[in-house]
Design an enzyme around this catalytic site. Structure first.
Site, PDB file in Angstrom:
ATOM      1  N   SER A   1      40.506  78.881   2.529  1.00 55.12           N
ATOM      2  CA  SER A   1      40.606  78.767   3.973  1.00 55.12           C
ATOM      3  C   SER A   1      42.071  78.609   4.398  1.00 55.12           C
ATOM      4  CB  SER A   1      39.725  77.622   4.470  1.00 55.12           C
ATOM      5  OG  SER A   1      39.543  77.672   5.853  1.00 55.12           O
TER       6      SER A   1
ATOM      7  N   ASP B   1      31.353  85.413   5.850  1.00 59.71           N
ATOM      8  CA  ASP B   1      32.219  84.533   6.639  1.00 59.71           C
ATOM      9  C   ASP B   1      32.901  85.319   7.759  1.00 59.71           C
ATOM     10  OD1 ASP B   1      33.701  82.225   7.338  1.00 59.71           O
ATOM     11  OD2 ASP B   1      35.389  82.919   6.140  1.00 59.71           O
TER      12      ASP B   1
ATOM     13  N   CYS C   1      37.451  83.654   8.307  1.00 55.48           N
ATOM     14  CA  CYS C   1      38.480  84.241   7.428  1.00 55.48           C
ATOM     15  C   CYS C   1      37.797  85.409   6.710  1.00 55.48           C
ATOM     16  CB  CYS C   1      39.011  83.222   6.427  1.00 55.48           C
ATOM     17  SG  CYS C   1      39.732  81.727   7.144  1.00 55.48           S
TER      18      CYS C   1
ATOM     19  N   HIS D   1      31.671  80.935   4.012  1.00 60.12           N
ATOM     20  CA  HIS D   1      33.042  80.413   3.950  1.00 60.12           C
ATOM     21  C   HIS D   1      33.336  79.664   2.649  1.00 60.12           C
ATOM     22  CE1 HIS D   1      36.831  79.535   5.937  1.00 60.12           C
ATOM     23  NE2 HIS D   1      36.719  78.256   5.592  1.00 60.12           N
TER      24      HIS D   1
END
Length: 714
Positions: free
Chosen positions: A261, A477, A480, A537
């Protein structure tokens, strides 16, 4: 509410709605948590650095073997250690080290850090890659069981709560009250608000929550991390990969750094700073007898938000045209967001203004030039508001586009366990646990750190030094997303003519076991980009076996497709030009409302019920009535340990790690080693992220007619 939660995520993390705190002028005396079972030493290479540590009792975090050593503790930096960077506060950085399941004396060393900025790496330990996961044993009782695909399966591993004041790390111990309804901490402790249930307003000990007593840029965080690793590696030389067997000489420390992340910002800059320090040692500007060389063998970035000048454009593209067929944005809204990115005074242009100002006025990236901070903050605000935030109207999770909000995965069980007195005593910590610290998030936001930096060229620099760089992205996700990650991989390859073959390397299957393909990888030399099927994520939480397998192949230096030994100076994957796999989205899971994670896991109605004292709270979860709680299966009492108590079946075959309902089937075997493939499973044997079949449908990556450039932070 779920919608309010996601808006808060973007506006708290991106739009800088919180004000900075005042400067701390004094420091507290030594912490009172230093009990008799905590060892305190000074670093052998730097007497300024203190290390407090202990071995947590068996069962605190259940491992494969009771002989696996674990250490928890703090690396303490005194005020002004980071000079010339302003630092008039103590830095108490919490770490949790776990030996590899086998051959710990010769195993690689991996450093794992989560992102945020301001998120604890206990997320990585307890929800993703650590050796154990938290389970309910009975009402009011939690324990841990072995995670089959924990990364200690192939590496010694240390999880670090950074920067200062994140997770269990702190500057000075401060008593306050945590209000669970709005996730705020107030100082000093306050009474329970009128009409609010006692269990939603808890007194505790925290860090000061003063944003001026921690890093406010990735650059400053890198300096702190370097000192932290100096302290750890010098104090635990038996885990320093550079030491010879007789422990009398040191060489370059070949460690592996894995992050995710916002770690897309941390990882490249941290590694570049380590190399800068190495150069200072070689030139004699840093004393060799008081420092260690820290050199990376590999850098793994999972779901990384690296550069909004590359990734930003792909937010609206992914929202409208993804491999799950979900239209989270209409075509018109996608085009509006794209225009906001490209338009005059838009996101892209403001990023350029920010970086120009950084280069001319704050090249050290210390965040101490107000005009530069404002330009970078403005860029961050613009990109978040006009390019990223339109997705929120879809009601879908920013961490998993296939799920409506609030999503219950991964479960928040560990938040209750980490706040029990039994657990905190077992690991020797001084503060109550919070998953994220908004004061630290805000400190980074105020400097516009997300839009600073030069992560792409830093990755190119690492490749030139022979560091393996792995970019790993789950395909569910949004925040990102993998389309932006793929664009980053091309931008990194463009840093050096030596990596031009990366463009022509094809996508090969990532073969996880004899029946399952877990994703696709493009690899040339030391650079790889992996798309992981059916992962949101937190990739290891969704696909534990796939994440572990890719991780192990990266640190071993094999090819990522099969895990075979190869000559990375010439190796490249062969296959299709695009990762074209498509799949049907799973059904949205029913929410589970965790009282310690109300904003992210509870509906409006559930939050209101908690505020009114209605329903029943059992083991941190809201139920309509207490009888709705289900007693854990009998296997839990056999498989789970708790502080001071070894699981009865500690050496038996482990339970399968938890995952979403549509997770890939995993291999059931003894929990050591990594799979090496000799062939790709046939089409009929291929695993599927949602039990569908592979289709030949190209992902629309270039719909605006050119490769884009932009990032985001989490």
């Amino acid at each position: 509410s779920p919608q309010r939660s996601q808006t808060a995520i973007l506006y708290i993390l991106i739009l800088n709605l919180f004000l900075s705190c005042s400067v701390v002028l004094g420091q507290s005396p030594p912490p009172k948590f230093l009990t008799a079972d905590v060892t305190t030493i000074r670093s052998p290479v730097d007497q300024d650095i203190l290390i407090h540590f202990k071995s947590p009792p068996v069962g605190t975090c259940t491992t494969f073997s009771p002989t696996q050593k674990q250490y928890t503790g703090y690396i303490v930096l005194p005020p002004h250690k980071l000079a010339p960077i302003q630092q008039n506060y103590y830095v108490n950085t919490f770490f949790w080290f776990i030996e590899a399941r086998t051959n710990a004396s010769t195993a690689p060393l991996t450093v794992f850090i989560n992102g945020g900025p301001g998120s604890s790496s206990m997320v990585g330990l307890f929800q993703e890659a650590g050796p154990c996961e938290v389970v309910e044993i009975a009402q009011g009782k939690f324990g841990t069981q072995l995670r089959q695909w924990g990364w200690d399966r192939s590496s010694n591993i240390i999880f670090v709560d950074q920067p200062n004041q994140v997770g269990f790390s702190f500057d000075k111990l401060t008593n306050g009250s945590l209000d669970l309804l709005d996730s705020t901490v107030v100082f000093p402790p306050s009474g329970v608000p009128a009409g609010q249930p006692d269990y939603t307003h808890l007194d505790g000990t925290f860090s000061s929550n003063n944003g001026n007593s921690s890093a406010n840029t990735t650059e400053i965080a890198a300096h702190t991390m370097w000192h932290m690793l100096q302290g750890f590696l010098a104090s635990f030389p038996q885990y320093n990969p550079a030491l010879t067997r007789n422990n009398t000489q040191t060489g370059p420390v070949g460690i592996n750094l894995f992050t995710e992340s916002y770690g897309g910002k941390y990882g490249p800059l941290f590694a570049a700073h380590f190399e800068n320090q190495n150069a200072l040692r070689r030139s004699g500007k840093l004393p060799k007898n008081k420092t260690l060389e820290i050199r990376l063998a590999s850098l793994g970035i999972m779901q990384g938000c690296l550069d909004d000048a590359i990734q930003g454009r792909f937010y609206p593209i992914f929202a409208n045209n993804n491999t799950y067929g979900i239209k989270a944005l209409s075509l018109a809204d996608q085009q509006n967001a794209a225009s906001s990115y490209l338009g005059a005074s838009g996101c892209q242009q403001q990023i350029q203004s920010c970086r120009s100002a950084v280069a001319s006025m704050d090249s050290d990236n210390e965040g101490d030039v107000a005009s530069v901070n404002q330009l970078c903050k403005n860029a961050q605000d613009s990109c978040s508001r006009t390019v990223i935030a339109p997705y929120l109207t879809s009601g879908r999770s920013i961490y998993d586009i296939t799920q409506k909000i609030p999503s219950p995965f991964p479960p928040s069980t560990y938040l209750e366990y980490l706040n029990t007195a039994e657990f905190q005593s077992a690991i020797g910590v001084a503060v109550n646990y919070t998953e994220s610290n908004s004061a630290i998030t805000n400190a980074f936001l105020q400097t516009g750190d997300q839009q600073r930096g030069d992560q792409i060229s830093q990755l190119g620099y690492l490749l030139s030094l022979g560091v393996r760089v792995a970019l790993i992205y789950g395909d569910r996700d949004y925040i990102c997303n993998w389309l932006g990650g793929e664009a980053v991989s091309f931008a990194v390859a463009a840093q050096s003519p030596a990596y031009s073959p990366f463009y022509t390397a094809g996508y090969a299957s990532i073969v996880i076991n004899s029946t399952y393909v877990g994703g696709m990888v493009r690899q040339y030399g030391n650079l790889s980009f992996s798309r992981i099927y059916a992962a949101g994520h937190l990739v290891p939480a969704y696909q534990p076996e796939t994440a572990f397998t890719v991780f192990s192949r990266v640190i071993l230096g094999t090819d990522l497709s099969f895990g075979q030994p190869v000559d990375l100076s010439t190796y490249q994957t062969n296959g299709t030009a695009n990762a074209t796999y498509t799949s049907k989205a799973p059904e949205s899971a029913k929410p589970t409302c965790w009282i310690r994670n109300i904003n992210n896991t509870c509906t409006n109605e559930q939050r209101d019920k908690i505020a009114k004292g209605e329903g029943a709270i059992v083991n941190g979860v809201l139920y309509d009535k207490a009888s709705d709680w289900q007693t854990p299966g009998s296997s839990v009492s056999v498989e789970a340990g708790y502080p001071g108590s070894m699981p009865p079946a500690m050496t038996a075959a482990p339970l399968r790690s938890s995952g979403p309902e549509d997770a890939a089937t995993t291999t059931v075997d003894v929990p050591t080693g990594v799979y090496v493939a000799t062939a790709t499973p046939s089409t009929s044997q291929n695993g599927s992220p949602s039990r569908g079949m592979e289709l030949d449908l190209d992902v629309l990556l270039w719909s605006f007619g050119m490769i884009m450039t932009t990032t985001y932070l989490w």
